[in-house]
Design an enzyme around this catalytic site. Structure first.
Site: not given
Length: 633
Positions: A26, A551
């Site tokens: 969408c 990270h």
């Protein structure tokens, strides 16, 4: 390249290509139908840069991307070739719950279609504005050309839906187009002429012929029936001719049956449901408007708002107007007002940047970045936005505003509320109601809905902690868990990280280190929960329950594992100090990437507070880095 790497990550962590039944998108989300959702790693995906959040609702695994969702979708379709081989498992592997089935069905069929419907709807609004301004006049060549462009998606909607529906049900979608075309063929339309219904016959079978141009539901049920026939014919026919004979027999049976039975019955039922919705709305349009406006964004969060889309489209086609879509305007603009207040009030440049881009997206009808990026994590702005929307929804319900063609709820949609004979009270009510909801959300959120600047909050909490410590023995109520540094290097505030996902704190609290030694070790005893394929990120869980993301570098996923070497595997138990990953700092820098490494407690909400306790510039592996405050059991 960035979209390709993100697409690869998503494919891998939804369980791989073989686990995907179907995929649609969408305005902001990828909507997967998966064979086995337990194979998907939602928690891991939520932590990835480029992904706002993951929602599992309505029988779908929804990955919220934001404005670039179409680009990521295209790459995934290229990598998986899903568009080339419609899944035969789709009908049998549908979600188990009735509601889940319906939501999955509606979103899968209608989402691909909405782009052209919205484009046509906006053009209808522009034509109305040009008429009001006396720039274009009815029955002129210019008017006729513009009307043909705007009306085409709606007039030929059975053909468009026929393709989308048969594709969803696992049949040949091009036969679906032919099925829809038969319903609106000039030979059929010519028989009906100006009559709404016509009694006729087909080989002596009585048929009550009705108008199918612009219809929604009849072709969908016909597509399901045809797909069922096609699959069964394919099972019993020889491979040499089934590709031609199955569609022939299927459409020869389905089209007459649709005219004789499916079409009239479904049209009657859909009109009855539409009349029922209107009846409930007419009982008290103010209360109905307030409820729908207040609940809309909550429905968006769970991805179940698509259940109302077919009825809104059906209303605009059957009655040439719809009352539901205008009620949603305040819901959208209230969230825009709330996120704009965050932008104005916050002192954090990263939050300001995220909030401003989210506000801009919201104006054009895409509220997910505002909801997931700012309002929902802060909680109060989201709640204030929902409550503010109720005020505007009540105003619009009182004046019974309507829209004349289907559209997304964006600033452009106001054009589609302009009557051909000029502006009226219903139009002004929609505009004023939306503005009032926007202003209420903006003002209330600015005054009461935003926590003080994070740094100030942290200082105040520390100060309050010290004051309370003089009065009671806090140590009897709170335990502190210390997390050691996995790296050696220079420590910096998490806000200084050049990545809004980490700097804004959306992924959790923590700290960041610019490493001087290319090695990351286990900060505590625990388990490697996940090791990214490119080895630049490690998900780690300590024995005490702290979930840590290490990270290494910013955007280093683009290196695809180059200059990184893993020394552990996902699921491996490790001891404090065990080597996890080694990496070449200089090579990474020369490749154009930062090595700044965020160290995030991803389950920060499970703790009273998470603070960086190292107060010097340089830190060594094993030094105490973070203090997690938790209630004693």
């Amino acid at each position: 390249m960035k979209n390709k790497q993100l697409a690869e990550v998503i494919i891998e962590h939804v369980g791989g290509k073989d686990n995907i039944i179907s995929l649609v998108h969408c305005a902001t989300r990828l909507r997967f139908a998966l064979k086995d959702e337990s194979k998907a790693n939602a928690d891991f995906l939520k932590k990835q840069a480029g992904i706002i959040t993951v929602v599992q609702s309505g029988g779908q695994f929804q990955v919220v991307i934001g404005n670039s969702v179409a680009d990521v979708f295209d790459v995934i379709m290229q990598l998986t070739h899903l568009n080339e081989t419609p899944s035969k498992d789709a009908p049998s592997a549908a979600p188990k719950g009735v509601i889940s089935k319906l939501i999955d069905l509606v979103s899968s069929i209608f989402i691909p279609v909405l782009v052209v419907l919205v484009a046509g709807g906006i053009l209808k609004g522009i034509i109305a504005l040009l008429q009001v301004c006396s720039i274009v006049h009815e029955k002129t060549p210019t008017f006729n050309f513009l009307t043909a462009i705007a009306d085409a998606p709606f007039y030929y909607l059975p053909i468009i839906l026929g393709f989308s529906a048969v594709k969803k049900f696992g049949g040949n979608p091009y036969v679906g187009m032919a099925l829809g075309g038969a319903l609106i063929h000039p030979a059929i339309i010519g028989m009906i002429k100006e009559n709404i219904e016509l009694q006729t016959e087909f080989f002596n079978i009585p048929i009550q012929l009705i108008q199918y141009k612009s219809s929604v539901f009849p072709v969908i049920l016909a597509a399901w029936f045809y797909s069922l026939l096609e699959r069964n014919f394919n099972k019993i026919m020889h491979d040499s001719f089934k590709k031609f004979i199955s569609p022939l027999l299927g459409i020869m049976i389905t089209v007459p049956l649709t005219f004789a039975l499916i079409g009239p019955v479904v049209a009657f039922l859909s009109n009855s449901v539409a009349n029922g919705i209107i009846y409930v709305y007419e009982l008290n349009s103010v209360i109905a408007g307030m409820i729908l406006a207040g609940l809309w964004q909550i429905m968006v969060v769970f991805g179940i708002h698509w259940g109302l889309v077919p009825f809104a489209i059906n209303n605009t086609i059957v009655y040439h107007e719809d009352f539901m879509l205008p009620i949603l305007f305040p819901a959208v603009f209230a969230q825009v007002g709330a996120v704009l207040a965050v932008m104005l009030r916050s002192q954090d440049p990263q939050v300001k940047a995220l909030a401003s881009s989210s506000a801009l997206s919201g104006i054009f009808g895409v509220t997910e970045p505002a909801i997931y990026g700012i309002n929902l994590p802060l909680k109060r702005p989201f709640v204030i936005g929902c409550i503010s929307a109720m005020v505007g929804g009540g105003i619009i319900g009182y004046f019974k505003s309507v829209i004349f063609s289907f559209s997304f709820t964006s600033i452009f949609a106001f054009l589609q509320m302009i009557p051909a004979d000029g502006l009226d009270d219903k139009f002004y009510a929609a505009v004023i109601g939306s503005i009032i909801s926007f202003l209420i959300a903006l003002i209330v959120t600015y005054l009461f809905g935003i926590p003080k600047d994070k740094k100030q909050n942290d200082d105040n909490e520390t100060e309050n902690y010290q004051l309370n410590s003089n009065q009671t023995d806090i140590s009897e109520q709170v335990k502190t868990i210390t997390i050691a540094s996995p790296l050696t290097g220079q420590i910096i505030d998490l806000k200084e990280v050049n990545d809004v996902t980490f700097a804004s704190g959306l992924m959790g609290k923590g700290a960041a280190i610019i490493p001087t030694v290319g090695e990351a070790i286990a900060p505590e005893d625990g388990e490697v929960v996940s090791l990214f394929r490119t080895k630049h990120a490690i998900g780690f869980q300590t024995k005490s329950g702290a979930e840590i993301l290490i990270h290494i570098g910013i955007d280093t996923v683009k290196l695809d594992g180059q200059y990184f070497e893993a020394h552990v595997e996902s699921g491996q138990k490790v001891k404090k100090g065990d080597r996890l990953v080694s990496f070449d700092i200089e090579a990474i820098k020369q490749a154009g990437f930062e090595v700044t490494t965020p160290i995030i407690i991803t389950n920060s909400d499970d703790y009273i507070d998470v603070q960086c306790i190292f107060n010097q510039d340089d830190i060594q592996q094993g030094d105490a880095l973070l203090a997690l405050s938790a209630n004693k059991e």
